[in-house]
Design a protein around this motif. Structure first.
Motif, mmCIF file in Angstrom:
data_model
loop_
_atom_site.group_PDB
_atom_site.id
_atom_site.type_symbol
_atom_site.label_atom_id
_atom_site.label_comp_id
_atom_site.label_asym_id
_atom_site.label_seq_id
_atom_site.Cartn_x
_atom_site.Cartn_y
_atom_site.Cartn_z
ATOM 1 N N LEU A 155 -20.428 -19.207 24.377
ATOM 2 C CA LEU A 155 -19.202 -19.922 24.043
ATOM 3 C C LEU A 155 -19.091 -21.227 24.824
ATOM 4 O O LEU A 155 -19.505 -21.305 25.982
ATOM 5 N N GLU A 156 -18.516 -22.235 24.168
ATOM 6 C CA GLU A 156 -18.237 -23.508 24.827
ATOM 7 C C GLU A 156 -16.820 -23.459 25.373
ATOM 8 O O GLU A 156 -15.846 -23.670 24.648
ATOM 9 N N VAL A 157 -16.683 -23.140 26.662
ATOM 10 C CA VAL A 157 -15.366 -23.011 27.286
ATOM 11 C C VAL A 157 -15.378 -23.701 28.647
ATOM 12 O O VAL A 157 -16.431 -23.901 29.250
ATOM 13 N N ASP A 158 -14.191 -24.049 29.129
ATOM 14 C CA ASP A 158 -14.060 -24.510 30.512
ATOM 15 C C ASP A 158 -14.239 -23.300 31.416
ATOM 16 O O ASP A 158 -13.552 -22.290 31.245
ATOM 17 N N GLU A 159 -15.145 -23.395 32.393
ATOM 18 C CA GLU A 159 -15.386 -22.249 33.269
ATOM 19 C C GLU A 159 -15.865 -22.710 34.637
ATOM 20 O O GLU A 159 -16.463 -23.776 34.780
ATOM 21 N N ILE A 160 -15.560 -21.886 35.632
ATOM 22 C CA ILE A 160 -16.016 -22.140 36.992
ATOM 23 C C ILE A 160 -16.494 -20.821 37.586
ATOM 24 O O ILE A 160 -15.806 -19.803 37.487
ATOM 25 N N HIS A 161 -17.678 -20.829 38.152
ATOM 26 C CA HIS A 161 -18.222 -19.603 38.766
ATOM 27 C C HIS A 161 -19.233 -19.982 39.833
ATOM 28 O O HIS A 161 -19.614 -21.150 39.981
ATOM 29 N N SER A 162 -19.678 -19.002 40.570
ATOM 30 C CA SER A 162 -20.666 -19.218 41.629
ATOM 31 C C SER A 162 -22.072 -19.273 41.057
ATOM 32 O O SER A 162 -22.319 -18.823 39.937
ATOM 33 N N ASP A 163 -22.988 -19.784 41.861
ATOM 34 C CA ASP A 163 -24.403 -19.794 41.482
ATOM 35 C C ASP A 163 -24.950 -18.388 41.718
ATOM 36 O O ASP A 163 -25.557 -18.092 42.750
ATOM 37 N N GLU A 164 -24.720 -17.523 40.742
ATOM 38 C CA GLU A 164 -25.025 -16.096 40.899
ATOM 39 C C GLU A 164 -26.530 -15.821 40.985
ATOM 40 O O GLU A 164 -26.957 -14.917 41.706
ATOM 41 N N VAL A 165 -27.324 -16.565 40.251
ATOM 42 C CA VAL A 165 -28.778 -16.379 40.313
ATOM 43 C C VAL A 165 -29.272 -16.687 41.727
ATOM 44 O O VAL A 165 -30.051 -15.923 42.313
ATOM 45 N N LYS A 166 -28.791 -17.788 42.278
ATOM 46 C CA LYS A 166 -29.171 -18.145 43.649
ATOM 47 C C LYS A 166 -28.708 -17.076 44.629
ATOM 48 O O LYS A 166 -29.448 -16.708 45.551
ATOM 49 N N GLY A 167 -27.493 -16.553 44.442
ATOM 50 C CA GLY A 167 -26.984 -15.521 45.336
ATOM 51 C C GLY A 167 -27.840 -14.268 45.326
ATOM 52 O O GLY A 167 -28.184 -13.721 46.383
ATOM 53 N N GLY A 168 -28.214 -13.801 44.129
ATOM 54 C CA GLY A 168 -29.081 -12.633 44.024
ATOM 55 C C GLY A 168 -30.437 -12.878 44.636
ATOM 56 O O GLY A 168 -31.030 -11.994 45.288
#
Length: 333
Positions: A155-168
């Motif tokens: 989906l094309e939405v406004d979103e904010i999240h952490s760099d989860e791949v980097k965290g894992g």
């Protein structure tokens, strides 16, 4: 005797000005002298004037209220995100209306409808992600909203999240560099973007260091302390061979540590444990928890700013913000 509410007419009479002048002063409009504005505001304060927000919203078609839908208000992670949202809302003159879904999709659907019925200006949502029908409906209805802490690939939405791949990746690489090769990942349900992206980082680190990936080392569960405890006890009872555990969040890690201690494991000598989120309690458990720190307050604050840009019509294109993460090394691994 019934209390008389002060009106702008009362203020105008005492100040010796027109009702229109009082209205302009109270609403910080131009074309009025600063001396007159100060005089009117002082009189309004003396008389105990309270602005009728409902009437103002009916005239402007804006309530200056933002609906906030949190997946789990009992989780300290969301409490920190909410602090950021509240700080931004105060700075920009908004109020928030909060609803908790308890990670149940049907509750999320109901929360959206309730808040829209209350005529909130926009929504900040930490979605369950079991389904996306409600998010698609918001897009179709052209409701301003921002997704917080999650990513919708399709989906094309406004979103904010952490760099989860980097965290894992950082969590798993750290365990490998500490000499661990049999690393269990106790994950949240993999329909959640954060879970499958953290798993992607886990797999990336294993591949980089030549360690084979095994499905049996991935345990999907709910994301609270009790679930972490049960998952760890079951892994031990099944005879799963491991020397480290990477947990989807710190709450799971707390449950894992309790289970390991009960079964006679030393942490980190026998089993290293790494969490995720760096919630406030993580440095106080024993042993203190090595974890991936994410920018929880900033996530909430910037989510509100993103929504405000959308409400003010300052941005047309959809925006995705990815916040950096870092590993915090403590005693557990």
């Amino acid at each position: 005797m019934k209390k008389k509410y002060v009106t702008i007419r009362d203020i105008a009479e005492k100040a010796g000005v027109s009702i229109n002048t009082v209205s302009r002063a109270l609403n910080n409009k131009p074309d009025i002298s600063e001396e007159t504005r100060r005089k009117i505001l002082k009189i309004a304060q003396e008389l105990g004037y309270v602005k009728n927000a409902t009437a103002s919203s009916l005239r402007s078609k804006q309530t200056n209220i933002v609906g906030v839908i949190i997946a789990d208000s009992a989780n300290p992670f969301y409490a920190e995100v909410l602090k950021g949202i509240e700080a931004a809302s105060r700075k920009y003159g908004y109020q928030i209306m909060l609803m908790n879904t308890e990670r149940i999709y049907e509750n999320e659907e109901k929360a959206i409808e309730v808040l829209l019925q209350r005529r909130v200006d926009g929504l900040l949502i930490t979605p369950v992600q079991d389904k996306s029908d409600d998010i698609r409906a918001l897009i179709e209805r052209k409701v301003p909203f921002v997704i917080v802490g999650r990513h919708f690939e399709e989906l094309e939405v406004d979103e904010i999240h952490s760099d989860e791949v980097k965290g894992g990746y950082l969590a798993t690489r750290h365990l490998i560099e500490r000499g661990r090769k049999n690393i269990i990942m106790i994950s949240g349900y993999l329909f959640k973007s954060a879970a499958y992206m953290r798993l992607e980082g886990y797999r990336k680190a294993l591949k980089e260091y030549g360690i084979p990936f095994s499905e049996k080392m991935i345990i999907e569960t709910d994301i609270d302390i009790e679930s972490g405890y049960r998952a760890m006890r079951e892994a031990i009872e099944k005879g799963l061979e491991f020397d480290a555990v990477f947990c989807y969040n710190d709450l799971l890690a707390f449950g894992v540590i309790k289970a390991l201690k009960e079964c006679g494991y030393r942490i980190p000598e026998d089993v290293a444990v790494v969490g995720y989120d760096d919630i406030v309690y993580s440095s106080f458990v024993c042993p203190s928890l090595t974890t991936v720190r994410i920018k929880k307050f900033e996530m909430g604050y910037e989510a509100f700013r993103m929504l405000l840009q959308r409400l003010k019509g300052r941005r047309k294109k959809r925006k995705r913000v990815i916040l950096d993460v870092e590993l915090v090394v403590r005693e557990s691994g």
